[in-house]
Scaffold this motif. Structure first.
Motif, PDB file in Angstrom:
ATOM      1  N   LYS A 110      22.280  36.219  74.288  1.00 40.97           N
ATOM      2  CA  LYS A 110      22.928  35.419  73.243  1.00 40.97           C
ATOM      3  C   LYS A 110      22.941  36.186  71.921  1.00 40.97           C
ATOM      4  N   ASP A 111      21.826  36.835  71.592  1.00 36.61           N
ATOM      5  CA  ASP A 111      21.735  37.559  70.331  1.00 36.61           C
ATOM      6  C   ASP A 111      22.653  38.776  70.329  1.00 36.61           C
ATOM      7  N   LYS A 114      26.033  37.747  69.651  1.00 34.91           N
ATOM      8  CA  LYS A 114      26.137  37.226  68.291  1.00 34.91           C
ATOM      9  C   LYS A 114      26.184  38.339  67.253  1.00 34.91           C
ATOM     10  N   TYR A 115      25.411  39.416  67.482  1.00 37.00           N
ATOM     11  CA  TYR A 115      25.250  40.426  66.433  1.00 37.00           C
ATOM     12  C   TYR A 115      25.606  41.859  66.817  1.00 37.00           C
ATOM     13  N   SER A 120      30.829  41.621  69.100  1.00 36.58           N
ATOM     14  CA  SER A 120      31.333  40.683  68.089  1.00 36.58           C
ATOM     15  C   SER A 120      31.950  41.484  66.946  1.00 36.58           C
ATOM     16  N   ILE A 123      31.571  40.694  63.233  1.00 38.65           N
ATOM     17  CA  ILE A 123      30.314  40.908  62.519  1.00 38.65           C
ATOM     18  C   ILE A 123      30.345  42.306  61.914  1.00 38.65           C
ATOM     19  N   ASP A 191      17.527  33.404  62.419  1.00 38.13           N
ATOM     20  CA  ASP A 191      18.413  34.563  62.321  1.00 38.13           C
ATOM     21  C   ASP A 191      19.374  34.379  61.152  1.00 38.13           C
ATOM     22  N   GLN A 193      22.706  34.044  60.763  1.00 40.63           N
ATOM     23  CA  GLN A 193      23.733  33.015  60.808  1.00 40.63           C
ATOM     24  C   GLN A 193      23.134  31.618  60.757  1.00 40.63           C
ATOM     25  N   SER A 194      22.013  31.428  61.433  1.00 41.53           N
ATOM     26  CA  SER A 194      21.361  30.115  61.413  1.00 41.53           C
ATOM     27  C   SER A 194      20.844  29.791  60.017  1.00 41.53           C
ATOM     28  N   THR A 237      15.621  37.676  67.567  1.00 39.41           N
ATOM     29  CA  THR A 237      16.909  38.153  67.081  1.00 39.41           C
ATOM     30  C   THR A 237      16.803  39.553  66.472  1.00 39.41           C
TER      31      THR A 237
END
Length: 257
Positions: A110-111, A114-115, A120, A123, A191, A193-194, A237
């Motif tokens: 997932k990380d 995301k990053y 992605s 980003i 992280d 974004q959160s 993360t």
């Protein structure tokens, strides 16, 4: 899904898994639903689901503890540096047992989606807010509908650029003086974004996850230990963030009682 679609999708998946340094024991991916349903989930979601299914097929006695052998058995290449990353992250926090062994692999995937800039492309910035500003405080005010500016306390943010070995010391240094006789300081490790989501929308308790937030799934954890929050963030993360709360001591004690 036509045979051509299967071949095209599978080739893309092999390339993606190679990019993630995953093993190619992900044969179930070519059995994804037809195009009509496939886009209800991202490819990252499907890989997570497949890993979860692989975990369920492993003997329960073998998946109780996170090991290299377990990660290999659910699809990771034995030579993958991802294995060392996942193991190192899990061992970095004293709260490692709040996350099931196989779930560490899903967190990693997932990380990455995301990053990892290769997965992605959007980003591009190192930091989600004022990415060109680092190592200095800047205020952020978010005014909700119906609120007045004078009712809002601006949030102070710092994009801390530091070496891995100096992170804890540097954060302690910049937060020195936040705690005094009137106030206590509590921390939430997460992280980038959160953290931005918390600043933009506040704390959404229903987003709490079973075990992950030390709750039944509807909670938000805080700790008075900066190192504990930092270790938690760094273990989950590649883009750790610390949300710091300065709370009036008397008010906090009243709530605690």
């Amino acid at each position: 899904m036509t045979e051509e679609d299967v071949v095209r999708f599978y080739c893309h998946t092999v390339q993606l898994c190679a990019l993630l340094v995953l093993g190619l024991k992900l044969d179930g991916l070519e059995e994804m639903p037809t195009d009509e349903h496939r886009h209800h989930r991202t490819l990252g979601d499907w890989i997570e689901i497949l890993l979860e299914n692989n975990c369920e097929s492993v003997n329960s006695a073998d998946n109780a503890i996170l090991t290299k052998e377990l990660l290999v058995s659910i699809g990771f290449d034995p030579q993958s540096p991802a294995i060392e990353t996942i193991l190192a992250r899990s061992f970095a926090t004293s709260a490692q047992h709040h996350i099931e062994a196989c779930e560490w692999a899903q967190i990693f995937i997932k990380d990455e989606f995301k990053y990892n800039p290769l997965l992605s492309p959007a980003i591009a910035n190192k930091f989600p807010l004022k990415s060109d500003s680092s190592n200095m405080w800047f205020p952020l005010s978010s005014i909700a509908e119906g609120e007045r500016y004078e009712d809002i306390n601006p949030v102070n943010i710092m994009n801390l650029a530091t070496k891995e070995s100096d992170t804890s010391r540097n954060i302690h240094s910049v937060l020195r003086g936040f705690q005094d006789e009137r106030n206590i300081v509590l921390f939430h490790g997460t992280d980038h974004q959160s953290a931005k989501n918390i600043l933009d929308r506040g704390i959404y308790l229903c987003a709490g996850r079973q075990k992950r937030d030390f709750s039944c799934g509807k909670g938000f954890y805080l700790t008075n230990s900066l190192d504990e929050a930092l270790n938690w963030a760094k273990s989950t993360t590649a883009k750790p963030a610390i949300v710091t709360f300065q709370v009036n001591r008397e008010y906090f004690m009243m709530l605690a009682n």
